[in-house]
Structures are given as structure tokens and as C-alpha cells.
Scaffold this active site. Structure first.
Site, PDB file in Angstrom:
ATOM      1  N   TYR A   1       0.812  -1.264   0.081  1.00 20.77           N
ATOM      2  CA  TYR A   1       0.038  -0.025  -0.177  1.00 20.77           C
ATOM      3  C   TYR A   1       0.718   1.357  -0.006  1.00 20.77           C
ATOM      4  O   TYR A   1       0.613   2.339  -0.400  1.00 20.77           O
ATOM      5  CB  TYR A   1      -1.096  -0.084   1.247  1.00 20.77           C
ATOM      6  CG  TYR A   1      -0.467   0.692   2.383  1.00 20.77           C
ATOM      7  CD1 TYR A   1       0.469   0.021   3.380  1.00 20.77           C
ATOM      8  CD2 TYR A   1      -0.882   2.162   2.863  1.00 20.77           C
ATOM      9  CE1 TYR A   1       0.845   0.860   4.498  1.00 20.77           C
ATOM     10  CE2 TYR A   1      -0.231   2.681   4.035  1.00 20.77           C
ATOM     11  CZ  TYR A   1       0.467   2.057   4.603  1.00 20.77           C
ATOM     12  OH  TYR A   1       0.896   2.535   5.837  1.00 20.77           O
ATOM     13  N   ARG A   2       2.111   1.114   0.394  1.00 13.56           N
ATOM     14  CA  ARG A   2       3.116   2.286   0.274  1.00 13.56           C
ATOM     15  C   ARG A   2       4.382   1.719   0.460  1.00 13.56           C
ATOM     16  O   ARG A   2       4.739   0.579   1.077  1.00 13.56           O
ATOM     17  CB  ARG A   2       2.638   2.999   1.943  1.00 13.56           C
ATOM     18  CG  ARG A   2       3.296   4.102   2.114  1.00 13.56           C
ATOM     19  CD  ARG A   2       2.839   4.562   3.454  1.00 13.56           C
ATOM     20  NE  ARG A   2       3.331   5.964   3.984  1.00 13.56           N
ATOM     21  CZ  ARG A   2       3.038   6.137   5.067  1.00 13.56           C
ATOM     22  NH1 ARG A   2       2.263   5.533   6.129  1.00 13.56           N
ATOM     23  NH2 ARG A   2       3.500   7.418   5.694  1.00 13.56           N
TER      24      ARG A   2
END
Ligand code: ADP
Length: 608
Positions: free
Chosen positions: A530-531
């Protein structure tokens, strides 16, 4: 030699500096700082430097000319050359803005040549126009505390960092009736919380990540999360003011209507929603952002359950899913490993075990048994909100469901000492920013961390698959890691923090190797991050390759259209401007050098 800790200077405080600690947390800061300094086994290492490291494509004379020009615009005190030997050090509360103090690359790989400090949107615009004129790579930070993901470091070596936070740190409004606020980049979660308390708005809560020193804007743009029901910061933002890479200033949502009175209360406005263009991207510099605030729920109560066996993870996750979707479990829960529970005391691994490698299972079992959670493999931290009878209704269901797992235990909060980490989670889940989370960095000397953060469905088999994958790679690379599941509404983020001694090149190489392997393994099983850290962005972006990389092709078309000179945060999220493409700038398996082979000179450039 361990540096002495008794003469440590005090931590800077709010409101003396925008990035300071609230005075209510000074004692915690003192303790954290002392523990970190005790864990420093080498004197502050120095990055030797006498002149700024220049970005490729910029000659020293162009650089000097450009710097003197921007100095005229901003004033000498607001342009700082990175031309001194840098101390490769600092800590969460006193962090550098020229590089990543928890570097997983060489200390000097991802560094700024200079830092500039704008005081207004107009000055940000002036900097952007100047960067276009000189083809100068620029990289915006709000606070620069993006630790685990690159800190303040720019992706292109020698970029000019725009430190927005220092002089743009106003809370422009807090609306006590609509429960909204409008902030500038330099407003931290600490500052927003303190301002709301100072106004006496006890009916308003904020949401905060594990540590409160990040910028509200920086964290939200990077899609960080917190632990109240308003924990998805991006989902509750409303309205951006953005300086585009070509210098135009745009307001999104209702902000596009002059004199609008609903900029912070209706996020969508009219027409296409452009906000997404500015999240985890390199398509604009955000100078203002609105955010919805949470009403005080009228009571809250933390709870903690301990689960005895590693095998309890899968059934626990299966139990969590329907409770979370039905909002019986109301906040982003954390399911943490026993090892992290031991490490968050802030003590080094050697306090528990002097042998080589990771803690043996029997040592983990022995040490966790001494803590308030008691003997366990996993710990669940959660919170129920509302007045007592509402909380009780939910807590009873949770208890009934959780105790279906053999030997699951609720730990009575009244038995937990006030200095235990449980109470820090209690603060955070109640929107009170704290400073305890990173204590597990002290696990290794000169402790640093970098995260592997895949997203998965809330399913037992997925949790097991990810933990297995991480444990196997951990064994192979001999790294220290702490997995924790943060369970959202219909997915969960697994945050695997690798902790390493940044002063040992082999430790950094092992951390990177392990991360790269986990990213590949995860992608092969259908999980994406996600990151991610700056050094891993190219690799993670390459896993989002459906339909011959259609998403990256779209991102590149947008980049070329909005940033024709490729000046803004090149390489962020793996998106390279045209001038850099095809020149080997991407990092990945087998290519750890951060630089490529030059940039296309003027071709394709646009005079603004
Ligand atoms: P933190 O709030 O954790 O200190 P940073 O300031 O380090 O966050 O920023 C996190 C990430 O978001 C960085 O990649 C940075 O480039 C990006 N970013 C931060 N602030 C802005 C902004 N105002 N506009 C555009 N990008 C930003």
C-alpha cells in the site's frame, strides 16, 4: 563506544518549533532519546561533504546561478545549502531534512543539494517556476518524518528539498460546528491536537498515527492510517490547494467555487475528482488541506486479548472480519507478535539473548510471559467507543467471539501498569498523539527500520501465507523483523518492520535483499504494497503491471502532461518523467544504485 546520555539537550517543543513535542510528552521524549543514545554504539557518523551534491544534468555554474536567484526571491535565511559534513544521525523528534536518517541505502545516496523554505503558496509557486527555468529537480516534504519509507530524502540525488513545514504551519481553521479543519503542511498531529485542546473543544477528536510528529498533510497524502474510526485519513480529507508542476494553483472539490462555504464539508465538488492525482504522486505540491474531525464518542475503553499459539492467527482473523465489517470492532485493530511486544519496551535484544541471530522461540515465550499480556504468540489491541452501555454491548460480543479460540485471554486493563505500551495504544485509539512506538528500534544498536507493507483480504489463510513468507525470508536473510496486522474495514495492512543497524553495510544489504524478495513473493501470490520506501518504489510499481503495465502508462502520460520538464519528485512511486526514462534510473533486484545515466538535456522541455 556508547555516547553519553546524561547531557542530552532537551527536545524542541511546540509551539517554539512547528515540529516540536507537546510539553505534556516531554518526559516521554527524554526517555526515548536517552534509550536511543544508549543504543548508539558508534559516534555520530559523518557524511563528508564540502559542497552540495549536484543532481545529474545541472552544472555547478548553473546550480550556483540558480541558487543565487532563488535566494533573491526567498531571502538568504530561507535557502540552505547542504554543503557541510552532515551528521548521519538524529532521532524522530530531531530529524534531518536533507536525507533519510534511517537510510537503508548508503547514507549519502539519497541526499538533497539544498533546502528551501517557502512561506506561502505564492512562494511555492515561485520555486516551481524557478525549477522549471533551470530544470532543477525539486522534492517537497511537509515534515520529513516519513520514517520507514524514506524520511526526508529525495529520490533524485541532489534534488532541492522544499521544506514546506517550517514556515507554512498554520491551522487555518477549526470549525467547531462542522467538525472540520483546514491546515498547512507544517501542522503535525501533535499541533492539531494541542490547538483543539487549547480552544476547549472537548467535543472534537482528531485521529493520529502511531506517532504524532508527522504532518497531517504529509501523512494523508501518503495514505497513512490512524486508529480511531476516522483512521483512513485520505478518506476523510476534504479539499486540497495544490501548486501544479507548471506553477498554476488549483483548489479541488468545492474550493474551486470562489467564496465557497463547503470546501471542508463536501469533498467531491463538481466534475471529475482530481484529488487522487496528488496522493502518493509527483503531480503537485499541496499547500492546504481540509479534514473531517471526529465527534467525541462520549466514552472509550481499550481492551487487549492475548492468544496463546502462533496457529491462533488464522482463526482470529476469521473472527475479526465479520466483526470489523459490522463495526462491532470499531477501529483499525492491531494484531501484534509477541516479539514486538517484548521489543516495544525499548530494550536491546541483547538484554534478552546474547546468542547470534533472532530470539529463539523459548526466549520469546519466557520474556513475553513476564509482561502484562502473559504468555502468548499474538496480542490484539482494540477500543470500544460510546457511553458505557453501548460499549458493553459490543465488548460482550467481542469477548464471546474471541474466546472461541482455546486459551484466548482478555487482559484486564486495571492490572496493566501505567507505563506499559498498552496505555500508549489507548491514547492513540482515542486520538491523543503519543511518542512510544519506535522504541522497538532500540532492538539493534544504531537501530533503524524499514517497512514491508502488503495489503491482503481479512482472511486467516492470507494472514498465514504472509507471515510464512516473511518468516522464511527472515530466516534466509538473517534480519530482525516485527510483523503487525492493522485491520481495516475490508482489507488488512500487514506492516512488517525490519529493524537493522544502519552503520553496518551488510545489515543494510540484508534488509534490502529481504524486502525485495518479500515484494516479489507477495506479488506472485496476489498481494501488493500500500506504500513503500523510496528505494523500493520502482520495484513495487512494477508489480502493478496488469494489462502490460497500463496503469504506469497512464501515470506517465499524466506526468508528461502536467510536468513537461520533469522537475517534481521524479521517480516518486516509480513514476519517472520523460527526461529520465530509459536511462536506468529504476532501482530493483540487481540494481541498487540510485542514479541513472543522465537526463535528457533540453529536449522535450517547455518554457513556461
Ligand atoms: P511526514 O508527515 O511523515 O513527516 P513527509 O513530509 O516526509 O511526511 O512526506 C511524506 C511523503 O509525502 C513524501 O514522499 C513527500 O514527498 C510527500 N509530501 C509531503 N508533503 C507534501 C505536499 N505538501 N505536497 C506533495 N507531496 C507531499
Amino acid at each position: 563506544m556508547s555516547s553519553s546520555s546524561h547531557s542530552l539537550p532537551d527536545t524542541p517543543t511546540l509551539p517554539n518549533t512547528h515540529s516540536g513535542i507537546p510539553t505534556r510528552l516531554l518526559d516521554k521524549a527524554k526517555r526515548a532519546k536517552t534509550l536511543i543514545w544508549q543504543g548508539r554504539k558508534v559516534a555520530a557518523s559523518q557524511i563528508p561533504r564540502t559542497e552540495p551534491t549536484l543532481p545529474q544534468g545541472i552544472s555547478r555554474s548553473t546550480f550556483n546561478k540558480a541558487i543565487s536567484e532563488i535566494t533573491q526571491t526567498l531571502g538568504a535565511e530561507n535557502v540552505e545549502l547542504n554543503d557541510k559534513p552532515a551528521v548521519d544521525n538524529g532521532w524522530y523528534m530531531e530529524h534531518p531534512n536533507t536525507h533519510d536518517m534511517m537510510h537503508v541505502t548508503d547514507a549519502d545516496a539519497l541526499v538533497a543539494s539544498a533546502v528551501v523554505y517557502p512561506s506561502s503558496t505564492a512562494e511555492v509557486q515561485a520555486i516551481v517556476l524557478w525549477a522549471n527555468k533551470h530544470r532543477m529537480p525539486i522534492f517537497p516534504i511537509s515534515m520529513g518524518r516519513n520514517l520507514g519509507y524514506g524520511g526526508a530524502a529525495p529520490r533524485v540525488r541532489g534534488s532541492i528539498v522544499i521544506d514546506l513545514g517550517k514556515r507554512m504551519s498554520q491551522i487555518l481553521s477549526i470549525d467547531p460546528d462542522d467538525y472540520t479543519c483546514l491546515v498547512e503542511p507544517g501542522v503535525s498531529f501533535y499541533a492539531l491536537y494541542e490547538a483543539i485542546q487549547a480552544k476547549g473543544y472537548t467535543h472534537i477528536w482528531i485521529d493520529t498515527p502511531d506517532l504524532g510528529g508527522g504532518s497531517v498533510i504529509g501523512n494523508t497524502l501518503d495514505r497513512g492510517v490512524g486508529y480511531t474510526p476516522y483512521g483512513d485519513h485520505w478518506a476523510v480529507h476534504s479539499g486540497l490547494e495544490v501548486v501544479l508542476p507548471t506553477g498554476e494553483i488549483v483548489r479541488t472539490g468545492m474550493g474551486a467555487l470562489p467564496g465557497s462555504n463547503t470546501w471542508q464539508s463536501f469533498p467531491y465538488g463538481f466534475g471529475p475528482i482530481q484529488d487522487g492525482l496528488f496522493s502518493q504522486s509527483n503531480l503537485g505540491i499541496v499547500t492546504k488541506m481540509g479534514l473531517a474531525l471526529m465527534p467525541n464518542p462520549g466514552g472509550h475503553e481499550s481492551f487487549m486479548y492475548a492468544f496463546a499459539s502462533p496457529a491462533d492467527l488464522a482463526p482470529l482473523i476469521e473472527i475479526i472480519r465479520p466483526l470489523r465489517i459490522a463495526n462491532i470492532l470499531e477501529n483499525v485493530a492491531q494484531v501484534r507478535s509477541a516479539e514486538q511486544t517484548i521489543a516495544v519496551q525499548g530494550r536491546p535484544k541483547t538484554d534478552f539473548y546474547s546468542g547470534p541471530g533472532m530470539l529463539p522461540d523459548e526466549v520469546v515465550a519466557r520474556e513475553v510471559a513476564k509482561l502484562p499480556c502473559g504468555p502468548c504468540a499474538w496480542v490484539y489491541y482494540g477500543m470500544a467507543y460510546g457511553p458505557p452501555h453501548i460499549r458493553q454491548y459490543k465488548l460482550d460480543i467481542i469477548h464471546r467471539e474471541f474466546t472461541q479460540i482455546p486459551n484466548a485471554r482478555r487482559v484486564d486493563p486495571s492490572t496493566i501498569p501505567r507505563d506499559n505500551y498498552f496505555w500508549s495504544r489507548n491514547n492513540i485509539a482515542a486520538g491523543v498523539p503519543d511518542l512510544e512506538e519506535l522504541l522497538w528500534c532500540n532492538w539493534t544498536p544504531n537501530g533503524s527500520h524499514v517497512a514491508f507493507s502488503p495489503v491482503s483480504p481479512i482472511r486467516g489463510r492470507d494472514a498465514e501465507a504472509l507471515v510464512k513468507l516473511a518468516r522464511e525470508r527472515r530466516q534466509e536473510y538473517g534480519v530482525e523483523m516485527f510483523p503487525a496486522f492493522c485491520v481495516g474495514l475490508r482489507e488488512m495492512h500487514l506492516i512488517v518492520e525490519i529493524v537493522f543497524d544502519k552503520t553496518i553495510p551488510e545489515a543494510r544489504t540484508a534488509a534490502m535483499g529481504c524486502l525485495r524478495a518479500m515484494i516479489e513473493d507477495a506479488a506472485a501470490l496476489g498481494y501488493g504494497e500500500y506504500r513503500t520506501h523510496l528505494a523500493l518504489m520502482d520495484q513495487v510499481a512494477s508489480t502493478y503491471s496488469w494489462n502490460d503495465g497500463a496503469l504506469m502508462k497512464l501515470n506517465e502520460r499524466l506526468k508528461d502532461a502536467l510536468d513537461p520538464n520533469g522537475i517534481l519528485a521524479a521517480g516518486k512511486s516509480g513514476i519517472w518523467p520523460k527526461r529520465y526514462r530509459g536511462r536506468g534510473w529504476e532501482m530493483g533486484v540487481g540494481k541498487e544504485g540510485v542514479e541513472g545515466d543522465g537526463v535528457e538535456p533540453e529536449a522535450g522541455g517547455v518554457r513556461l
